[in-house]
Design an enzyme around this catalytic site. Sequence first.
Site, PDB file in Angstrom:
ATOM      1  N   LYS A  17      41.829  45.544  40.625  1.00 33.12           N
ATOM      2  CA  LYS A  17      42.245  46.200  39.384  1.00 33.12           C
ATOM      3  C   LYS A  17      42.508  47.686  39.627  1.00 33.12           C
ATOM      4  O   LYS A  17      43.355  48.293  38.973  1.00 33.12           O
ATOM      5  CB  LYS A  17      41.169  46.025  38.305  1.00 33.12           C
ATOM      6  N   GLU A  27      36.188  52.447  33.039  1.00 37.36           N
ATOM      7  CA  GLU A  27      37.327  52.617  32.136  1.00 37.36           C
ATOM      8  C   GLU A  27      36.784  53.077  30.788  1.00 37.36           C
ATOM      9  O   GLU A  27      35.866  52.458  30.245  1.00 37.36           O
ATOM     10  CB  GLU A  27      38.048  51.272  31.990  1.00 37.36           C
ATOM     11  N   ARG A  80      49.885  34.568  36.947  1.00 32.90           N
ATOM     12  CA  ARG A  80      49.902  33.108  36.815  1.00 32.90           C
ATOM     13  C   ARG A  80      50.452  32.740  35.449  1.00 32.90           C
ATOM     14  O   ARG A  80      50.714  33.611  34.615  1.00 32.90           O
ATOM     15  CB  ARG A  80      48.481  32.550  36.948  1.00 32.90           C
TER      16      ARG A  80
END
Length: 457
Positions: free
Chosen positions: A124, A208, A300
């Site tokens: 990430k 974050e 995906r």
Amino acid sequence: MRHKDGGNVIKKLLIANRGEIVARIIRACRELDIKTVAVYSDADQSAPYLKDADEAYNLGPANPVKSYLNIEKLIDVLKISRADAVHPGYGFLAESYAFAQAVVSSGAIWVGPPPEVLKAIESKCYCRRIADSVGVPVLPGTNEPVRDANEIFQFAAKYGYPFLLKLDKGGGGKGIESVNSEEKIKGAFERLSRIGYMAFGNGDCYIEKQVMMPRHIEVQFLADHFGNYVCLGERECSIQRRYQKIIEESPSPVITEEDRQTLYNYTIKLAKAMGYRNAGTIEFLRSEDGSFYFMEVNARLQVEHPVTELVTGVDIVKSQLKIASGEKLNVEQEEINLRGHAIEARVYAEDPLSFVPSPGKIEKLIFPSANGHFLRIDHALEEGLSIPPYYDPMLAKVIAWGSTREEAIRRLREALAGFHIGGVKTIIPLNLMVLENNSFVSGQFYTGFIRELLAAK
């Protein structure tokens, strides 16, 4: 056999997954005249879709590590069946670099982004750095994994509370902790690192800043091997429990056309910078003031892809297969018009209040009355089927379309009210509670909606 655009035509597809997504992929393959190979564990030997596949192979014990997550066994099936391509569905090995690379190394086609893209975006932090480099806003946080709790204390001193501690290589809603005070930092860091090693083989964490009352908005896109990209609208995914989605819809009730073009711009910038191919989703958080921040990329097919299909008319699974076969995209951005509104409710075999899984045997099954093109139910259910305790408890997805959001919600409510699965508990009562809530109907909600709804009850 080569495709006219230079790629290999897929003639036989191994579907490396279980449940309703296998039935969904088989339907697409039939329309494209592609033979299908299904796999199953001992716990899934009675799955109804096995009869619909052209071939089916047993992977072994119910334990997913020994079956659906066993790359060696899946490659053995690929070779024995002589399938020339693999579709990983979602979950399990769908975003596994190791599996994708093993498929490609065997000489077969991987229906998804290139293995090297999967390897890079496992992190990430890498994705945050890419977003930063192309001017896509990211939330304040760390673009490298934190080394120890002291770094987290320093971040808190600068940016304050609350913030999220996330696994760098987590996914599926797993590996996220909200930290709202100094005394919780050390415990959260140690706990999350431990979970990361156990679930993903990597305990790296990053920070974050937490957006208060955010909305979760994602953009579906397709990318071929010729540098063409197209965005297929956005999906509103803010109705979640434990960071996992329950109800999704398209378009979002708060996104303007100007917002949509901004999100499309961000999405294509990111996809190009990553060298992305095939179908993917870029996820964003929307703050209360209407600002958007990149969150992550899902490399995906998404569980909620049907709502996009209903409003755009684009079959995403067939598009995946065509792109993997070397075809160019046959649709351009200006041809994508969002028609009406679609909304999906996931049906999990869980207690509707505690979310404790409810495995068991389906003793009675009553589907909602069919309603033309307005209702779609993606499932792999039949009476007498046992729901095993070893896998994700999602049983089905009920998707309704309407010319307006209000009409789509009404049709979904009617469908869920007529959907009966006897023998196991499901979250259908919770879905109905959401769909009947005035705040939801008016479009006034955020990612904490379910938590507040249940607290009020």
